[in-house]
Scaffold this active site. Structure first.
Site, PDB file in Angstrom:
ATOM      1  CG  ASP A  48      -5.170 -11.493  15.823  1.00 11.02           C
ATOM      2  OD1 ASP A  48      -4.364 -12.052  16.586  1.00 11.02           O
ATOM      3  OD2 ASP A  48      -4.830 -10.887  14.793  1.00 11.02           O
ATOM      4  CD  GLU A 106     -20.518  16.364 -12.927  1.00  9.42           C
ATOM      5  OE1 GLU A 106     -19.837  15.833 -13.819  1.00  9.42           O
ATOM      6  OE2 GLU A 106     -20.925  15.716 -11.924  1.00  9.42           O
ATOM      7  CG  LEU A 131     -10.980  -8.758  10.312  1.00  8.43           C
ATOM      8  CD1 LEU A 131     -11.041  -9.901   9.329  1.00  8.43           C
ATOM      9  CD2 LEU A 131      -9.632  -8.053  10.244  1.00  8.43           C
ATOM     10  CB  THR A 144       0.716 -17.882   5.004  1.00  7.76           C
ATOM     11  OG1 THR A 144       1.588 -18.495   5.953  1.00  7.76           O
ATOM     12  CG2 THR A 144       0.424 -18.861   3.871  1.00  7.76           C
ATOM     13  CB  THR A 173      -5.627 -13.036  10.336  1.00  7.58           C
ATOM     14  OG1 THR A 173      -4.368 -13.083   9.663  1.00  7.58           O
ATOM     15  CG2 THR A 173      -5.777 -11.697  11.022  1.00  7.58           C
ATOM     16  CB  CYS A 184     -21.839  10.439 -16.419  1.00 10.54           C
ATOM     17  SG  CYS A 184     -23.221  11.251 -15.596  1.00 10.54           S
ATOM     18  CD1 TRP A 225      -2.355  -3.855  22.380  1.00  7.51           C
ATOM     19  CD2 TRP A 225      -2.712  -4.282  20.214  1.00  7.51           C
ATOM     20  NE1 TRP A 225      -3.671  -4.191  22.241  1.00  7.51           N
ATOM     21  CE2 TRP A 225      -3.924  -4.469  20.912  1.00  7.51           C
ATOM     22  CE3 TRP A 225      -2.704  -4.502  18.852  1.00  7.51           C
ATOM     23  CZ2 TRP A 225      -5.098  -4.860  20.289  1.00  7.51           C
ATOM     24  CZ3 TRP A 225      -3.875  -4.897  18.233  1.00  7.51           C
ATOM     25  CH2 TRP A 225      -5.054  -5.068  18.949  1.00  7.51           C
TER      26      TRP A 225
END
Length: 370
Positions: A204, A56, A208, A305, A200, A79, A174
């Protein structure tokens, strides 16, 4: 309040503006605003970053003195409280707008109808609910965090067309195409946290992070790409600072059942001991912890898992599944490790919300039945 076709048109524009903040506003919601007078748009704006002016404010600045007597279309109720910025309802009142249309009421307990009430007390005509479904879809994570104290969890999965994530020996690079992997970067960039397990990371040697060179997104001027918090389940203290994860300097939270004080961790790494039963970390407690830290959306990118545990406890709100046109066979690894089901009525029913081609693959988006 009855809404006209023009009202819908201007609110649709406000929603499009709000989308421009989807990579930068956390922990705040995505909000857009359009100010119209005599069927002419005189001001537009969207919220860009937490702590900076709200939508706004930007729209009112663009409209200037012309805002007097105008209509403001906002994707979220203005708000009404003082936080890091002044209340937007107060700004609209001072500008002299005649009418305010909100797509939805703000679920934040500090607002929750008070913004619209403040406007009405000042003699401004108000209405809400216009394109509400679309507005809520923009902020499903913020809404869930405000309403039940948990973030919105999206589980990313990648599999062959016969539902296998890897060969029996664990090799998986892949399964999906380069285009699908680039697509994942956009989802990561929209998320506040990426959640995975030590398995993971170790398998690998994963970083991430959001890879900027693979992330075709447009950011608001003057902002930079936000890296999600990387949150790792490591109840057995198997991670070490030598991993690639810790060579990229953005926040990491390692979830543990006990602290590992034998390693020298980088300054951006935090070890957190969370509630557990034996060696199993309580997943819902983890999500509550992240919500308390302002995390709206979690991208769960884990093995069978951990994904299975989240699924078993109904902690996944959305599934994003990339299916590659490949067949691995019955010896391949599956998507979820869960207890055996014995009755068909135990099966989770999902609804497709979208089916799209991404490179050579298909991206399925699914949510559970409400």
């Amino acid at each position: 309040m009855a809404f006209s076709s023009q009202d819908k048109q201007y609110m649709a524009r406000a929603i499009e503006l709000a989308k421009q903040g989807q990579y930068t506003t956390t922990p705040n919601p995505n909000v857009g605003c359009v100010i119209v007078k005599d069927d002419v748009v005189i001001g537009e704006g969207f919220h860009q970053c937490a702590g900076e002016p709200h939508a706004e404010v930007h729209a009112l600045k663009a409209a200037g003195s012309r805002a007097k007597g105008a209509t403001a279309y906002v994707t979220l109720e203005p708000c009404s409280h003082y936080g890091r910025t002044p209340p937007c309802a107060e700004g609209l009142i001072k500008a002299g707008v005649a009418r305010v249309v909100a797509a939805m009421v703000d679920p934040n307990p500090q607002v929750a109808g008070r913004g619209l009430a403040m406007l009405e007390e000042a003699g401004i005509e108000t209405g809400s609910g216009l394109l509400e479904t679309q507005a809520k879809a923009l902020n499903d994570g913020f809404l869930k965090r405000m309403e039940i104290g948990l973030p919105f969890v999206t589980c990313k999965l990648a599999a062959s067309v016969d539902g296998k994530t890897a060969l029996n020996n664990g090799e998986s690079k892949w399964i999906t195409s380069a285009q699908a992997r680039r697509d994942v970067q956009i989802f990561r960039a929209q998320s506040c946290a990426i959640l995975t397990g030590a398995d993971t990371v170790l398998a690998d040697d994963a970083k991430l992070n959001v890879r900027e060179t693979e992330c075709d997104i447009t950011l608001p001027e003057g902002t930079s790409l936000r890296q999600p918090i990387r949150v790792i389940f490591d109840s057995q203290n198997r991670l070490t600072p030598a991993l690639a994860l810790f060579q990229f300097p953005s926040p990491v939270i390692i979830l543990r059942t006990s602290l590992d004080n034998t390693q020298q961790w980088p300054h951006f790494v935090e070890q957190v001991v969370v509630p557990n039963s034996g060696e199993k970390i309580d997943c819902q407690s983890v999500l509550s912890l992240l919500a308390e830290r302002g995390v709206n959306r979690v991208w769960l990118e884990a093995g069978a898992t951990l994904a299975g545990v989240f699924h078993q406890h109904n902690l996944i709100d959305e599934f994003v599944v990339y299916l590659a046109p490949k067949i691995i066979g019955h010896d391949g690894r599956g998507l979820f490790n869960t207890p055996e089901l014995t009755h068909m009525n135990e099966i989770t029913a999902l609804n497709f919300t979208s089916v799209e081609r991404v490179g050579d693959d298909i991206r399925l988006t699914l949510r559970a039945d409400p």
